[in-house]
Write a protein that holds these residues in place. Structure first.
Motif, mmCIF file in Angstrom:
data_model
loop_
_atom_site.group_PDB
_atom_site.id
_atom_site.type_symbol
_atom_site.label_atom_id
_atom_site.label_comp_id
_atom_site.label_asym_id
_atom_site.label_seq_id
_atom_site.Cartn_x
_atom_site.Cartn_y
_atom_site.Cartn_z
ATOM 1 N N LEU A 59 29.626 16.411 24.137
ATOM 2 C CA LEU A 59 29.973 16.693 22.717
ATOM 3 C C LEU A 59 29.015 16.604 23.075
ATOM 4 O O LEU A 59 27.312 16.624 23.214
ATOM 5 C CB LEU A 59 30.463 15.018 22.530
ATOM 6 C CG LEU A 59 31.935 13.972 22.206
ATOM 7 C CD1 LEU A 59 31.718 13.018 23.850
ATOM 8 C CD2 LEU A 59 32.389 13.444 21.935
ATOM 9 N N ILE A 60 28.380 17.770 21.407
ATOM 10 C CA ILE A 60 27.584 17.813 21.204
ATOM 11 C C ILE A 60 26.900 17.057 19.420
ATOM 12 O O ILE A 60 27.667 17.140 18.665
ATOM 13 C CB ILE A 60 27.182 19.777 20.669
ATOM 14 C CG1 ILE A 60 27.037 20.108 22.560
ATOM 15 C CG2 ILE A 60 25.892 19.445 20.372
ATOM 16 C CD1 ILE A 60 26.289 21.335 22.306
ATOM 17 N N ILE A 61 25.587 16.523 19.344
ATOM 18 C CA ILE A 61 25.266 16.066 18.283
ATOM 19 C C ILE A 61 24.250 17.301 17.274
ATOM 20 O O ILE A 61 23.075 17.425 17.936
ATOM 21 C CB ILE A 61 24.446 14.706 17.924
ATOM 22 C CG1 ILE A 61 25.655 13.532 18.197
ATOM 23 C CG2 ILE A 61 23.964 14.976 16.734
ATOM 24 C CD1 ILE A 61 24.994 12.289 18.720
ATOM 25 N N ASP A 62 24.783 18.651 16.677
ATOM 26 C CA ASP A 62 23.645 19.259 16.118
ATOM 27 C C ASP A 62 23.219 18.566 15.087
ATOM 28 O O ASP A 62 23.834 17.527 14.341
ATOM 29 C CB ASP A 62 24.795 20.018 15.495
ATOM 30 C CG ASP A 62 23.887 21.232 15.135
ATOM 31 O OD1 ASP A 62 22.239 21.623 15.506
ATOM 32 O OD2 ASP A 62 23.905 22.142 14.467
ATOM 33 N N THR A 63 21.426 18.712 14.855
ATOM 34 C CA THR A 63 21.160 18.247 13.851
ATOM 35 C C THR A 63 20.421 19.201 12.562
ATOM 36 O O THR A 63 19.770 20.439 13.840
ATOM 37 C CB THR A 63 19.833 17.566 14.276
ATOM 38 O OG1 THR A 63 18.966 18.507 15.108
ATOM 39 C CG2 THR A 63 20.603 16.132 14.878
ATOM 40 N N PRO A 64 19.994 18.749 12.005
ATOM 41 C CA PRO A 64 19.147 19.626 10.770
ATOM 42 C C PRO A 64 17.443 19.570 11.458
ATOM 43 O O PRO A 64 17.698 18.608 12.148
ATOM 44 C CB PRO A 64 18.905 18.793 9.679
ATOM 45 C CG PRO A 64 20.024 18.059 9.232
ATOM 46 C CD PRO A 64 19.956 17.678 10.619
ATOM 47 N N GLY A 65 16.814 20.911 10.977
ATOM 48 C CA GLY A 65 16.201 20.750 11.783
ATOM 49 C C GLY A 65 14.625 20.059 11.051
ATOM 50 O O GLY A 65 14.879 19.449 9.666
ATOM 51 N N MET A 66 13.434 20.146 12.322
ATOM 52 C CA MET A 66 12.774 18.588 12.069
ATOM 53 C C MET A 66 11.039 19.004 11.195
ATOM 54 O O MET A 66 11.126 20.076 11.968
ATOM 55 C CB MET A 66 12.411 17.500 12.083
ATOM 56 C CG MET A 66 13.729 17.059 12.916
ATOM 57 S SD MET A 66 13.773 15.744 13.848
ATOM 58 C CE MET A 66 14.996 14.925 14.207
ATOM 59 N N ARG A 67 11.325 19.077 9.352
ATOM 60 C CA ARG A 67 9.358 19.984 9.452
ATOM 61 C C ARG A 67 8.082 19.279 9.672
ATOM 62 O O ARG A 67 7.702 19.181 10.350
ATOM 63 C CB ARG A 67 9.595 20.260 8.013
ATOM 64 C CG ARG A 67 10.798 21.259 7.558
ATOM 65 C CD ARG A 67 10.174 22.087 6.561
ATOM 66 N NE ARG A 67 11.453 23.338 6.281
ATOM 67 C CZ ARG A 67 11.567 24.256 6.712
ATOM 68 N NH1 ARG A 67 10.161 25.153 7.990
ATOM 69 N NH2 ARG A 67 12.295 25.474 6.289
#
Length: 354
Positions: free
Chosen positions: A249-257
């Motif tokens: 399983l993969i947890i994709d996340t929004p980019g962190m600025r």
């Protein structure tokens, strides 16, 4: 869905045992929205809300379900929906301080086995950012893997690899070109059935492209990076647990600025083992590594055995972690004070009523 394939194991089973006898079942949080959640379960995909009791007892953000959590649920009859009653203990938790002045924890993902720290080998490349991600990864309880993407755009690949090796001591480093589907087989060994990997990195590093390539279909939207700074838009708008066919399983996340520390004193030591080893050789135990006699760190800096920018990064991160820890202690103190004020007020009202 098979629970073991979703990451269920003896750790969670033992915690769930008391609830099982009460007729509850379990689900794993795939998507977290404002008031609702999407769960994976033996009953398939479910839409869920938290119970009134759980909402009432929640004090901090970490008291609410996060992506990756195993939750105790009761499925509603004849519908693909459920109520979340409890959160099972977390094996690992990747957190950062929320963006802005407030001292609050933001949980990015839970119950992860491996963290892919994705960095682009274009204008996004930044050693100091990699150090920050490593501290958060070690603190989470998961195992970090550095993923250097966009190798096709890098003219000095060997030099970059050597640089990353100096800051990611003992951490596996994988070089890929997700857009060209090159090197991805080196990532698949971490994606065994039941294993969960979180993809973390700034916008435009290619996290969604990696996810799409590993899944084999374009599940995640992909956008081009901006010209000039190679920074991308927030392609992924929410965290999501994605099941890969035949693997993990993969947890994709929004980019962190912004990557602000939440905690990590021990993780700082794990990330900067070279500096910590030098500090053990200093003449004084409480050496601040400035102008004390017999300072092994200053000696290494003068002799060129320790890069000064790395030492500056170490000091900056140490100050940031200590500052956040003090703010957390103050916040906990004020919260405890407020709680006892409420208890005292309730007791007074009870006595008056009596």
């Amino acid at each position: 869905m098979n629970l073991e394939f979703l990451g269920w194991n003896n750790f969670f089973a033992s915690s769930f045992e008391p609830y099982r006898h009460q007729g509850f079942t379990v689900g794993r949080v795939a998507i977290e929205r404002r008031n609702t959640y999407v769960l994976y379960s033996e009953h398939g995909e479910l839409s869920a809300e938290i119970s009134g009791k759980l909402r009432h007892c929640a004090v901090k953000a970490e008291d609410f379900p996060a992506v990756g959590d195993w939750v105790v649920i009761r499925v509603r009859d004849s519908s693909q929906s459920a109520t979340i009653h409890e959160i099972l203990p977390r094996r690992s938790k990747f957190s950062r301080k929320t963006v802005g002045p407030k001292t609050e924890e933001q949980i990015v993902a839970t119950n992860i086995d491996t963290v892919f720290l994705v960095s682009g080998l274009d204008g996004d490349y930044n050693l100091r950012r990699i150090e920050r991600y490593l501290i958060l990864a070690w603190e989470s309880g998961a195992n970090p893997v550095i993923v250097l993407n966009k190798a096709d755009l890098c003219d000095n690949l060997k030099e970059r690899l050597l640089e990353v090796e100096t800051v990611a001591l003992g951490v596996p480093i994988v070089t890929i070109s997700a857009a060209n589907n090159q090197g991805l087989d080196d990532l698949k060994s971490y994606l065994q059935p039941g294993q969960t990997v979180a993809l973390l990195g700034s916008s435009g590093v290619g996290k969604s492209t990696i996810t799409n390539q590993l899944k084999g279909v374009a599940t995640q939207a992909v956008q081009a990076v901006r010209e000039g700074d190679d920074r991308g838009k927030h392609t992924t708008t929410h965290r999501e647990l994605i099941v890969l066919p035949g693997s993990g399983l993969i947890i994709d996340t929004p980019g962190m600025r912004e990557i602000q520390m939440w905690s990590g004193d021990e993780a700082l030591q794990s990330t900067f083992t070279d500096i910590e080893a030098l500090a053990q050789q200093c003449r004084f135990r409480d050496c601040q590594h400035t102008n004390e006699p017999g300072c092994a760190v200053q000696e290494a800096l003068l002799e060129g055995r320790l890069d000064y920018s790395r030492f500056e990064s170490y000091q900056k991160l140490q100050r940031e972690i200590n500052y956040t820890a003090r703010k957390q202690d103050q916040r906990e103190y004020l919260a405890e004070k407020e709680k006892w004020k409420k208890v005292t007020k309730t007791m007074r009202n009870f006595k008056k009523g009596g």
